[in-house]
Design a protein around this motif. Structure first.
Motif, PDB file in Angstrom:
ATOM      1  N   LEU A  44       0.822  -1.210   0.000  1.00 47.37           N
ATOM      2  CA  LEU A  44       0.000   0.000   0.000  1.00 47.37           C
ATOM      3  C   LEU A  44       0.855   1.259   0.000  1.00 47.37           C
ATOM      4  CD1 LEU A  44      -2.824  -1.025   2.493  1.00 47.37           C
ATOM      5  CD2 LEU A  44      -2.938  -0.934   0.006  1.00 47.37           C
ATOM      6  N   SER A  45       2.055   1.176   0.551  1.00 50.23           N
ATOM      7  CA  SER A  45       2.897   2.364   0.630  1.00 50.23           C
ATOM      8  C   SER A  45       3.774   2.553  -0.602  1.00 50.23           C
ATOM      9  CB  SER A  45       3.783   2.308   1.878  1.00 50.23           C
ATOM     10  OG  SER A  45       4.704   1.225   1.792  1.00 50.23           O
ATOM     11  N   LYS A  46       4.029   1.453  -1.336  1.00 56.78           N
ATOM     12  CA  LYS A  46       4.894   1.574  -2.509  1.00 56.78           C
ATOM     13  C   LYS A  46       4.665   0.385  -3.437  1.00 56.78           C
ATOM     14  CE  LYS A  46       9.101   2.981  -1.891  1.00 56.78           C
ATOM     15  NZ  LYS A  46      10.570   3.009  -1.563  1.00 56.78           N
ATOM     16  N   ARG A  47       4.305   0.653  -4.679  1.00 60.83           N
ATOM     17  CA  ARG A  47       4.049  -0.423  -5.634  1.00 60.83           C
ATOM     18  C   ARG A  47       4.190   0.100  -7.057  1.00 60.83           C
ATOM     19  NH1 ARG A  47      -0.788   1.134  -3.314  1.00 60.83           N
ATOM     20  NH2 ARG A  47      -2.313   2.051  -4.746  1.00 60.83           N
ATOM     21  N   ILE A  48       4.355  -0.798  -7.992  1.00 54.22           N
ATOM     22  CA  ILE A  48       4.355  -0.446  -9.401  1.00 54.22           C
ATOM     23  C   ILE A  48       2.916  -0.095  -9.801  1.00 54.22           C
ATOM     24  CG2 ILE A  48       4.694  -1.359 -11.744  1.00 54.22           C
ATOM     25  CD1 ILE A  48       6.981  -3.033 -10.649  1.00 54.22           C
ATOM     26  N   PRO A  49       2.708   0.958 -10.576  1.00 54.05           N
ATOM     27  CA  PRO A  49       1.347   1.338 -10.970  1.00 54.05           C
ATOM     28  C   PRO A  49       0.555   0.165 -11.563  1.00 54.05           C
ATOM     29  CG  PRO A  49       2.875   3.070 -11.594  1.00 54.05           C
ATOM     30  CD  PRO A  49       3.709   1.912 -11.095  1.00 54.05           C
ATOM     31  N   ASN A  50      -0.684   0.045 -11.105  1.00 58.18           N
ATOM     32  CA  ASN A  50      -1.642  -0.974 -11.555  1.00 58.18           C
ATOM     33  C   ASN A  50      -1.302  -2.385 -11.074  1.00 58.18           C
ATOM     34  OD1 ASN A  50      -3.260   0.898 -13.088  1.00 58.18           O
ATOM     35  ND2 ASN A  50      -1.653   0.876 -14.640  1.00 58.18           N
TER      36      ASN A  50
END
Length: 310
Positions: A44-50
């Motif tokens: 939730l704090s950092k991810r690749i878009p989509n």
């Protein structure tokens, strides 16, 4: 099942290009039980878009021993794919937050169910970010895409059970009918000189197995302007050298040529995926994975446990 095979490894720039034509991205981050990190919160704090979060402990089948992330039943796998908006023709790209840790196991799951159009991001989230590509954070909205995924049939040749491993443990590697067992745990745990991270499980190894720690096929890469690093797979020629170093030239050549079957094992069936994928990059075919791995083998009274060198 899927329409065509995809590369085992892709780079961040290749993934960026794929997003233009349609791809499903899954974050399969996972940590050892003794590591105080929460992959869902980090997603939730950092991810690749989509990207969507694939929980390997949830997309799994119950174990009589209470073990986690065991291979799911076909319908469990298919239901998860439908929830992600994945159908059998979707190109699935999997990554994790460490570079290469849990993503090979997730890829193994997809390939074992015949979803050949699947890859992992070589270097994971850290490499993606290090190359200046966009990051999403905050509230997450699940995929609204509708998908149908027929119940797939697991390739039974990819999984080994306890009875098979117990019988195989009585056969020396020189026996042509034996399968070569490659153990991905750190060498100290294989030797029995270091404790297992899971309480109540002794260290040591399956008789006649070879030590091939999961980091053997990996290289560490610095993150610019940071003390952090991320892992990527070594080039195939270096993977081959590492394999030779672990099992010797004769066995390595037989493995690559498909003249000897291999079983990958580890602590709980997670990092055995590194062995499986490394050998796949060399073109090897007959590679099984002991799903329970050491957590299932070592707790059974009928198991023979060796310590020290072969």
């Amino acid at each position: 099942m899927s329409s065509s095979a995809a590369p085992f490894l892709i780079s961040p720039s290749e993934l960026k290009e794929l997003t233009k034509s349609g791809v499903s991205i899954l974050d399969a981050s996972w940590y050892m039980p003794n590591i105080p990190r929460n992959p869902k919160e980090e997603f939730l704090s950092k991810r690749i878009p989509n990207a969507q979060y694939l929980d390997l402990d949830e997309v799994a089948s119950p174990s009589e021993l209470g073990l986690k992330h065991m291979m799911p039943e076909g319908r469990v796998f298919a239901d998860a794919c439908e929830n992600f908006g994945i159908d059998p023709t979707t190109h699935v790209v999997i990554y994790d937050s460490m570079g290469i840790l849990s993503s090979p196991r997730a890829l193994f799951m997809f390939r074992a169910f015949g979803h050949e159009k699947s890859s992992i991001l070589n270097g994971g989230l850290l490499r993606w970010e290090a190359e200046g590509l966009p990051i999403d954070s905050g509230p997450f909205t699940p995929s609204a895409k509708k998908a149908t995924y027929p119940t797939p049939v697991l390739d039974e040749t990819t999984i080994r059970d306890y009875d098979h491993m117990l019988t195989n443990s009585t056969l020396a590697p020189t026996d042509p009918v034996s399968e070569l067992v490659l153990d991905a745990r750190p060498r100290g745990r294989w030797l029995g000189s270091e404790p297992e991270p899971r309480p109540g499980i002794p260290s040591g190894h399956i008789p006649h197995s070879f030590s091939l720690p999961f980091t053997t096929f990996l290289q560490s890469n610095p993150v610019p302007n940071s003390s952090a690093t991320f892992t990527t797979f070594l080039p195939p020629d270096e993977v081959r050298e590492k394999l030779v170093g672990a099992v010797g030239v004769e066995y390595a050549e037989k493995i690559i040529k498909g003249e000897r079957n291999v079983v990958a094992t580890c602590g709980s069936g997670m990092t055995a995926g590194h062995v499986w994928l490394g050998l796949k990059l060399l073109g090897a075919q007959d590679i099984g994975l002991y799903d329970e791995s050491w957590s299932g083998y070592a707790v059974r009274e009928s198991s023979i446990i060796k310590t020290g060198e072969q």
